[in-house]
Design an enzyme around this catalytic site. Structure first.
Site, mmCIF file in Angstrom:
data_model
loop_
_atom_site.group_PDB
_atom_site.id
_atom_site.type_symbol
_atom_site.label_atom_id
_atom_site.label_comp_id
_atom_site.label_asym_id
_atom_site.label_seq_id
_atom_site.Cartn_x
_atom_site.Cartn_y
_atom_site.Cartn_z
ATOM 1 N N THR A 82 0.917 -0.804 0.006
ATOM 2 C CA THR A 82 0.414 -0.060 0.148
ATOM 3 C C THR A 82 1.023 1.578 0.603
ATOM 4 O OG1 THR A 82 -1.277 -1.175 1.621
ATOM 5 C CG2 THR A 82 -2.666 0.999 1.120
ATOM 6 N N ARG A 98 7.342 -2.793 2.648
ATOM 7 C CA ARG A 98 8.052 -2.445 4.389
ATOM 8 C C ARG A 98 8.202 -4.733 4.657
ATOM 9 N NH1 ARG A 98 3.202 1.496 6.371
ATOM 10 N NH2 ARG A 98 3.992 2.849 5.172
ATOM 11 N N SER A 108 6.239 4.367 9.079
ATOM 12 C CA SER A 108 4.952 4.513 9.102
ATOM 13 C C SER A 108 3.745 4.275 10.482
ATOM 14 C CB SER A 108 3.624 4.338 7.991
ATOM 15 O OG SER A 108 2.771 5.072 9.066
ATOM 16 N N HIS A 109 2.939 3.523 10.845
ATOM 17 C CA HIS A 109 2.785 3.563 11.935
ATOM 18 C C HIS A 109 3.011 2.079 12.889
ATOM 19 C CE1 HIS A 109 0.290 1.642 8.304
ATOM 20 N NE2 HIS A 109 -0.166 0.446 9.682
ATOM 21 N N LYS A 147 9.494 3.868 0.421
ATOM 22 C CA LYS A 147 9.161 4.119 -0.520
ATOM 23 C C LYS A 147 9.877 5.481 -1.498
ATOM 24 C CE LYS A 147 6.013 7.537 0.773
ATOM 25 N NZ LYS A 147 3.977 7.256 1.632
ATOM 26 N N ASP A 193 1.170 9.424 13.267
ATOM 27 C CA ASP A 193 2.115 8.406 13.281
ATOM 28 C C ASP A 193 3.332 8.349 13.156
ATOM 29 O OD1 ASP A 193 2.246 9.225 11.094
ATOM 30 O OD2 ASP A 193 1.443 7.391 10.261
ATOM 31 N N ASP A 234 5.947 8.124 10.806
ATOM 32 C CA ASP A 234 6.131 9.135 9.944
ATOM 33 C C ASP A 234 5.508 11.206 9.875
ATOM 34 O OD1 ASP A 234 3.990 8.064 8.585
ATOM 35 O OD2 ASP A 234 4.519 8.257 6.595
ATOM 36 N N ASP A 255 2.134 11.182 8.713
ATOM 37 C CA ASP A 255 1.362 11.621 8.215
ATOM 38 C C ASP A 255 -0.203 11.334 7.818
ATOM 39 O OD1 ASP A 255 1.702 8.882 7.909
ATOM 40 O OD2 ASP A 255 2.074 8.490 6.020
ATOM 41 N N ARG A 256 0.103 10.975 9.526
ATOM 42 C CA ARG A 256 -1.396 10.647 9.626
ATOM 43 C C ARG A 256 -2.170 11.449 10.956
ATOM 44 N NH1 ARG A 256 -2.805 4.104 10.793
ATOM 45 N NH2 ARG A 256 -1.418 3.568 8.355
ATOM 46 N N THR A 301 -7.777 2.142 -1.822
ATOM 47 C CA THR A 301 -6.746 2.404 -0.241
ATOM 48 C C THR A 301 -4.702 2.738 -0.848
ATOM 49 O OG1 THR A 301 -7.951 1.259 1.151
ATOM 50 C CG2 THR A 301 -5.517 1.982 1.854
ATOM 51 N N GLU A 335 -9.911 7.022 6.105
ATOM 52 C CA GLU A 335 -10.614 6.194 7.079
ATOM 53 C C GLU A 335 -9.244 5.455 8.266
ATOM 54 O OE1 GLU A 335 -9.809 3.079 8.047
ATOM 55 O OE2 GLU A 335 -8.969 2.651 6.224
ATOM 56 N N LYS A 364 0.214 12.518 2.658
ATOM 57 C CA LYS A 364 -1.425 13.065 3.686
ATOM 58 C C LYS A 364 -0.423 13.784 4.357
ATOM 59 C CE LYS A 364 -1.108 8.216 5.549
ATOM 60 N NZ LYS A 364 -1.105 7.493 4.658
ATOM 61 N N ARG A 382 -9.046 -6.241 7.398
ATOM 62 C CA ARG A 382 -9.935 -5.424 7.693
ATOM 63 C C ARG A 382 -10.917 -5.292 7.581
ATOM 64 N NH1 ARG A 382 -5.636 -2.461 9.454
ATOM 65 N NH2 ARG A 382 -3.545 -2.210 8.802
HETATM 66 C C1 VG1 Z 1 -3.045 1.143 5.788
HETATM 67 C C2 VG1 Z 1 -3.928 1.881 5.875
HETATM 68 C C3 VG1 Z 1 -4.209 3.568 4.506
HETATM 69 C C4 VG1 Z 1 -3.125 3.751 4.484
HETATM 70 C C5 VG1 Z 1 -1.586 2.577 4.598
HETATM 71 C C6 VG1 Z 1 -0.118 4.088 4.494
HETATM 72 O O1 VG1 Z 1 -2.840 0.529 4.384
HETATM 73 O O2 VG1 Z 1 -4.997 1.108 5.717
HETATM 74 O O3 VG1 Z 1 -5.216 4.110 4.690
HETATM 75 O O4 VG1 Z 1 -2.780 4.816 3.322
HETATM 76 O O5 VG1 Z 1 -2.324 2.212 5.664
HETATM 77 O O6 VG1 Z 1 -0.316 4.289 5.573
HETATM 78 P P1 VG1 Z 1 -3.059 -0.933 4.622
HETATM 79 O O7 VG1 Z 1 -3.030 -1.820 3.969
HETATM 80 O O8 VG1 Z 1 -2.750 -2.039 5.739
HETATM 81 O O9 VG1 Z 1 -4.800 -1.293 4.959
HETATM 82 V V1 VG1 Z 1 0.601 4.575 6.526
HETATM 83 O O10 VG1 Z 1 0.317 6.564 7.390
HETATM 84 O O11 VG1 Z 1 1.710 3.389 7.301
HETATM 85 O O12 VG1 Z 1 2.137 5.223 5.185
HETATM 86 CO CO CO Z 2 2.085 7.133 7.887
#
Ligand code: VG1
Ligand code: CO
Length: 543
Positions: free
Chosen positions: A18, A22, A113-114, A126, A277, A279, A281-282, A344, A364, A376, A496
């Site tokens: 996504t 990772r 990220s998270h 990335k 979060d 990085d 962006d959230r 997504t 979301e 974001k 999910r």
């Molecule tokens: C998740 C979220 C998605 C977001 C992505 C990257 O992806 O659901 O909405 O864009 O993380 O966010 P997934 O495929 O795990 O549902 V970030 O802030 O981790 O770069």
């Molecule tokens: Co992030």
């Protein structure tokens, strides 16, 4: 200093998901793993000879090592210049801002990220394109294809560079420019928002708490909120970025940012709370006594954005990811502007933003942003909320209640089943797919299915196609159910389940989300047989 060409062989599974590649930190620390992927990026974009790149990461464990390696590889591959954040730090939105403002030929962002960090956590990388956004699938597929055939990478043999002070230094033929990670980003925020008004809001006694979760946003939040906007010292908590995020899970949701939510729902609550979060962006938004779901936040920001100077001209359109609630659609309808529904991942918003079709986008998962960048942007959302609060001078709870009264409330929740057996999760999705044709017209838990599909998207700008983006089961306007597998996990699979129920009647908008969503959750279990298939009694995380 000599350039070494190192023989290598493809590593399994270097497929961007996504949001980039990772994997566990240990996977990344295998000799040659990072190098092979970075060389594949360089090769897939046609080489980086003579080009300028932006480079930075969220500061997690292995960030600095990786930055040093990438700089030496950029030098060996003939790049002209790399702009790197001081200490190797750049939040994801700040990296996008640097790419755009300095017009670099794209950039590399290091973050998972998270996902938790540390030697036992996760790492990620990335590539972002020159427009500043995550590479579209055509590019990530080319990178992946290259990882399948790669047999060598190039690296300069040189000592590590000092990244602790700003300024320019040479690495072989490469000019490395160490930049302040905050300055360019902060300049952009000043152009979008009425800092005077927000300063006056804080001066009036307005109190906020910002939880940076020991991740990259700390320095940004401190500089802007406490430094420029006059929020009292201590407004920003957990503001020092740590390589393992203090052992926490840098995902701003009511589960992982529980302390903040508890404070805002408790007796001594400040007026406003927010968290970001790993990085940056959230964003999570909480008012005194009022948690704001990310889907509602997107809708409220869209409905009120014109109050901030950067959006006074109005919005061209709104875009939301498919699982994001339909609250934003109702705002778009009222404003008479289009609302786009994308798969997504932020990479799908890029073309809409470039083409001027959408001004504000959201997901979301606590991601909101606008055409100011191509990522974001957590702090941006917080500042837009502050600007709106500075103009409306109402509590968040009041804004939320008025919004629901005007547009209806979309009760919303996401249930995550983490690290489940991959084959079992894929089996569950396949079984759902087989059911789709027979669903329309069927009543489940008092809800009647009006449409059911395996979401596919054709980009309205470039015509590119993305398929199998999640199972969507629609119960008219009343409710909706979405199932998809995560593309950011590093162990097994994560299912999910996204639950949504619409309530237009203001008299019934104060229920607990769990109660309001109970029939939708029962329908999900009836359709997918989650317990039996995954062997899980309950979700690991409910947001
Ligand atoms: C998740 C979220 C998605 C977001 C992505 C990257 O992806 O659901 O909405 O864009 O993380 O966010 P997934 O495929 O795990 O549902 V970030 O802030 O981790 O770069
Ligand atoms: Co992030």
């Amino acid at each position: 200093m000599t350039i070494r060409t190192v023989r290598t062989a493809p590593f399994e599974g270097q497929k961007p998901g996504t949001s980039g590649l990772r994997a566990t930190t240990r996977t990344f620390m295998q000799p040659g793993y990072l190098e092979t992927f970075v060389q594949s990026i360089f090769d897939a974009v046609g080489g980086i000879g003579g080009r300028t790149l932006t480079l930075g990461g969220d500061g997690r464990f292995f960030n600095e090592r990786a930055i040093q390696t990438i700089l030496k590889m950029a030098a060996a591959n003939g790049a002209a210049r790399v702009l790197v954040g001081r200490d190797g730090l750049l939040s994801t939105p700040a990296a996008s801002a640097v790419i755009r403002e300095r017009r670099t030929d794209g950039g590399i962002i290091l973050s998972a990220s998270h996902n938790p960090g540390g030697a036992d956590g996760d790492f990620g990388i990335k590539y972002n394109i020159p427009a500043g956004g995550p590479a579209p699938e055509s590019v990530t597929e080319a990178i992946y294809a290259r990882t399948r055939t790669i047999d060598q990478y190039r690296i300069l043999e040189a000592p590590d560079l000092d990244l602790t002070t700003e300024g320019e230094r040479m690495l072989g033929g490469l000019a490395v420019e160490v930049v302040d990670p905050v300055a360019i980003y902060a300049g952009l925020m000043r152009r979008l928002f009425d800092f005077e008004a927000i300063r006056a809001l804080f001066a009036s006694g307005f109190r906020m708490r910002f939880d940076a979760m020991h991740a990259v946003t700390g320095p940004y939040a401190r500089a802007l909120l406490e430094g420029e906007l006059g929020a009292p010292a201590g407004t920003v908590v957990n503001g020092v970025p740590l390589p393992d995020f203090g052992g926490g899970h840098p995902d701003p949701n009511p589960v992982y940012a529980k302390a903040l939510v508890d404070e805002l729902l408790g007796p001594e609550a400040p007026d406003f709370g927010a968290a970001s979060d790993g990085d940056g962006d959230r964003n999570m938004i909480v008012g005194r006594g009022a948690y704001v779901t990310p889907s509602d936040s997107l809708a409220i920001l869209a409905a009120n954005a014109h109050l901030a100077p950067g959006y006074a001209r109005g919005l061209a359109g709104i875009a939301r990811s498919m699982p994001t609630s339909r609250a934003a659609d109702r705002v778009a309808a009222k404003l008479g502007i289009p609302c786009f529904e994308t798969p997504t991942g932020w990479k799908f918003f890029g073309t809409l933003l470039d083409a001027g079709k959408a001004t504000i986008c959201g997901e979301e998962s606590a991601g909101t942003g606008s055409d100011h960048l191509r990522e974001k942007d957590g702090l941006w959302a917080v500042l837009l909320w502050l600007d709106i609060l500075a103009v409306r001078r109402q509590p968040v709870a009041g804004i939320l209640a008025e919004h629901w009264a005007a547009y209806g409330r979309d009760y919303y929740s996401r249930h995550d089943y983490e690290a489940v057996d991959k084959a079992a999760a894929e089996g569950l999705m396949a079984a759902l797919r087989d059911l789709l044709g027979g669903l329309p017209g069927r009543a489940i838990e008092g809800l009647t299915v009006t449409a059911a599909d395996d979401f596919a998207y054709t980009d309205p700008v470039d015509g590119s196609r993305a398929e199998h983006q999640g199972i969507r089961i629609v119960f008219g306007e009343a409710a909706r159910l979405v199932f998809r597998l995560s593309g950011t996990g590093t162990a097994g699979a994560t299912l999910r389940v996204y639950l949504e129920r619409f309530e237009p009647d203001p008299a019934r908008q104060a229920e607990a989300p769990e109660t309001a969503l109970a029939p939708v959750a029962r329908a999900a279990e009836a359709l997918a047989g989650i317990r039996a298939r995954l062997g899980r009694e309950a979700p690991d995380v409910r947001t």
